[in-house]
Design an enzyme around this catalytic site. Structure first.
Site, PDB file in Angstrom:
ATOM      1  N   TYR A  73       0.825  -1.217   0.000  1.00 29.73           N
ATOM      2  CA  TYR A  73       0.000   0.000   0.000  1.00 29.73           C
ATOM      3  C   TYR A  73       0.855   1.261   0.000  1.00 29.73           C
ATOM      4  CZ  TYR A  73      -4.729  -1.850   0.594  1.00 29.73           C
ATOM      5  OH  TYR A  73      -5.947  -2.431   0.396  1.00 29.73           O
ATOM      6  N   LYS A 101       2.888 -15.328   1.788  1.00 32.40           N
ATOM      7  CA  LYS A 101       3.205 -16.133   0.602  1.00 32.40           C
ATOM      8  C   LYS A 101       4.717 -16.346   0.564  1.00 32.40           C
ATOM      9  CE  LYS A 101       1.269 -17.154  -2.920  1.00 32.40           C
ATOM     10  NZ  LYS A 101       0.936 -18.526  -3.401  1.00 32.40           N
ATOM     11  N   ASP A 116      -3.113 -17.980   0.054  1.00 35.40           N
ATOM     12  CA  ASP A 116      -4.137 -18.568  -0.829  1.00 35.40           C
ATOM     13  C   ASP A 116      -4.857 -19.709  -0.117  1.00 35.40           C
ATOM     14  OD1 ASP A 116      -1.743 -20.001  -0.891  1.00 35.40           O
ATOM     15  OD2 ASP A 116      -1.933 -20.588  -2.998  1.00 35.40           O
ATOM     16  N   ASP A 173      -6.571  -7.051   3.480  1.00 30.38           N
ATOM     17  CA  ASP A 173      -7.687  -6.391   2.802  1.00 30.38           C
ATOM     18  C   ASP A 173      -8.607  -7.436   2.190  1.00 30.38           C
ATOM     19  OD1 ASP A 173      -9.153  -4.213   1.697  1.00 30.38           O
ATOM     20  OD2 ASP A 173      -8.160  -4.564  -0.233  1.00 30.38           O
ATOM     21  N   ASP A 178     -12.489  -8.975   3.663  1.00 31.69           N
ATOM     22  CA  ASP A 178     -13.742  -8.927   2.907  1.00 31.69           C
ATOM     23  C   ASP A 178     -14.372 -10.321   2.852  1.00 31.69           C
ATOM     24  OD1 ASP A 178     -13.571  -6.196   2.190  1.00 31.69           O
ATOM     25  OD2 ASP A 178     -14.344  -6.625   0.174  1.00 31.69           O
TER      26      ASP A 178
END
Ligand code: IPM
Ligand code: MN
Length: 369
Positions: free
Chosen positions: A142, A193, A226, A250, A254
Site C-alpha cells: 500500500y 506467501k 491462498d 484487505d 472482505d
C-alpha cells in the site's frame, strides 16, 4: 465527569447515513450521564475533494491527531472516478492511517446466530463463528516506494508497486495478534506467501522467532495466504486470530466479512502504538465501503458503523460495559427479526437505517431499565 473528544468523518455515499446513527447513540449516552463526548464533524474523501480539492485537508488531519478517537464512515464513489490519483477519495483514508500511524487493523468477524442463514455458506459452517483478522495497515504494498507508472523507451508503460516489510513492522503487528489471542482462544494463524515472496519469508521467520521468544504459550500456525482464503470458506471456525499483511488482510477480511451474512455487519478498529500513558491513536470504521448504489435512500445497514463505535467504547474509552450493551442491543434487535435490506430474510421485518438505529437504542434502554 470524563470528557472524550470524538471526531466524526462521515465521508461519502452511505457514510453520512450510517454516521447519523452514531450521532444518535452518542446523544443518548451523553444524555444518560456519567461520560461526555464532545463531537466534531469534518470532511474526508470525495466530499473533501469537492470542498477544497484534497481528500483530506491539513486542518482536518490536525483535528484527527488531536481527537481521542476518530469515527469514519466510508469514502469514494463513481463521481470521483476521474480525479487525479493523489487526491482520489481513498487517499484521505490512507493519509489518516499513515499520519496517525495506525498500524494495527482489527477486523472481527462474528456470525450472529440470527443471521447464520443469511450467509452464502451453510449454517453449520458459520454459526457461532468468531474470528479476528489482524491486518498490518501502514506498510506493505500500500505504501512501499517506488509506486509509479513509467513510460518505457519502446512506448510501453510499466507499473510498479513495492511490497516492503521490516522485522520491526512485522514484530509489532504480530505482538498485537499474540496479545489478542491470549484474551481469546489462544490461537494465531500467520498468513503470507513465503513460497513466492521474499517479504513472505521474512514475515514467516520473524513471527516464528517472536513466538519462540515470547509467546510459545500461544498456538501458532503458518498458512499460505491462498490456502487461508480457501480454508476461510471451507472451515472458518478453525481460526481464532489471523495475522497478515496489508494487502492479504484487505482481501481476507472482505471474505471473512461475507461469511457472516453481509458486509454491512462488520466493524473495524485501527490502532497506533500505546504512548507512555497507555493511550493509542485510533480510528474506527465499518469494513464496508460507500455503497454508491444505495446511497441517499436511507436503507443502508448501520450495524457495522454502530459496532465500530462499540469498539471505540472498548478500546479508546475503556467503556467495556457500554460496548457490551451496544453489542447486546444489536443481537437483540436481530433476534427480534428486524432487518435492513441487505440481510432481509423471509418472515422478518424490514426497517430503514433510522429504524434500525432507533431500535438498537430502544434495546439499550430496555437493558438499562
Ligand atoms: C478497506 C478498504 C480500503 C483499503 C480502501 C478504501 C483504500 O478497502 O479499508 O478495506 O483497501 O484498505
Ligand atoms: Mn477492503
Amino acid at each position: 465527569m470524563p470528557t472524550h473528544k470524538l471526531l466524526l468523518l462521515p465521508g461519502d455515499g452511505i457514510g453520512p447515513e450510517v454516521m447519523a446513527e452514531v450521532e444518535r447513540l452518542v446523544s443518548w449516552l451523553n444524555a444518560r450521564g456519567g461520560v461526555t463526548f464532545n463531537v466534531e464533524t469534518d470532511l474526508v474523501g470525495g466530499c473533501a475533494y469537492d470542498a477544497h480539492g484534497q481528500a483530506i485537508s491539513d486542518e482536518t488531519m490536525k483535528r484527527a491527531l488531536d481527537a481521542d478517537a476518530v469515527m469514519l464512515g466510508a469514502v469514494g464513489g463513481p463521481k470521483w472516478d476521474g480525479v487525479a490519483y493523489d487526491v482520489r477519495p481513498e487517499a484521505g483514508l490512507l493519509r489518516l492511517r499513515k499520519d496517525m500511524a495506525l498500524f494495527a487493523n482489527l477486523r472481527p468477524a462474528i456470525c450472529y446466530p440470527a443471521l447464520a442463514d443469511a450467509s452464502s455458506l451453510k449454517r453449520e459452517i458459520v454459526d457461532g463463528l468468531d474470528l479476528m483478522i489482524v491486518r498490518e495497515l501502514t506498510g506493505g504494498v500500500y505504501f512501499g516506494e517506488p509506486k509509479e507508472i513509467v513510460t518505457l523507451e519502446n512506448g510501453q508503460k510499466r507499473a510498479v508497486d513495492t511490497q516492503i516489510y521490516t522485522t520491526g513492522e512485522i514484530e509489532r503487528i504480530a505482538t498485537v495478534a499474540f496479545e489478542l489471542a491470549r484474551k481469546r482462544n489462544n490461537k494465531v494463524a500467520s498468513s503470507e506467501k513465503r513460497n513466492v515472496m521474499r517479504s513472505g519469508v521474512l514475515w514467516h521467520d520473524t513471527v516464528a522467532a517472536l513466538h519462540k521468544r515470547e509467546y510459545s504459550d500461544v498456538e501458532l500456525t503458518h498458512i499460505l495466504a491462498d490456502n487461508c482464503a480457501m480454508q476461510l470458506v471451507r472451515a472458518p471456525k478453525q481460526f481464532d486470530v489471523i495475522v497478515t499483511d496489508n494487502l492479504f488482510g484487505d482481501m481476507l477480511s472482505d471474505e471473512a466479512a461475507m461469511l457472516t451474512g453481509s458486509l454491512g455487519m462488520l466493524p473495524s478498529a485501527s490502532l497506533g502504538a500505546a504512548d507512555a500513558s497507555g493511550k493509542r491513536k485510533a480510528l474506527y470504521e465499518p469494513v464496508h465501503g460507500s455503497a454508491p448504489d444505495i446511497a441517499g435512500q436511507g436503507i443502508a445497514n448501520p450495524i457495522a458503523m454502530l459496532a465500530s463505535f462499540a469498539m471505540a467504547l472498548r478500546y479508546s474509552f475503556d467503556l467495556g460495559r457500554e460496548a457490551d450493551m451496544v453489542e447486546q442491543a444489536i443481537a437483540d434487535v436481530l433476534d427480534k427479526g428486524l432487518r435492513t435490506g441487505d440481510i432481509m430474510q423471509e418472515g422478518m421485518t424490514q426497517v430503514a437505517t433510522t429504524g434500525m438505529g432507533e431500535a438498537i437504542i430502544a434495546a439499550m434502554e430496555a437493558q438499562a431499565a
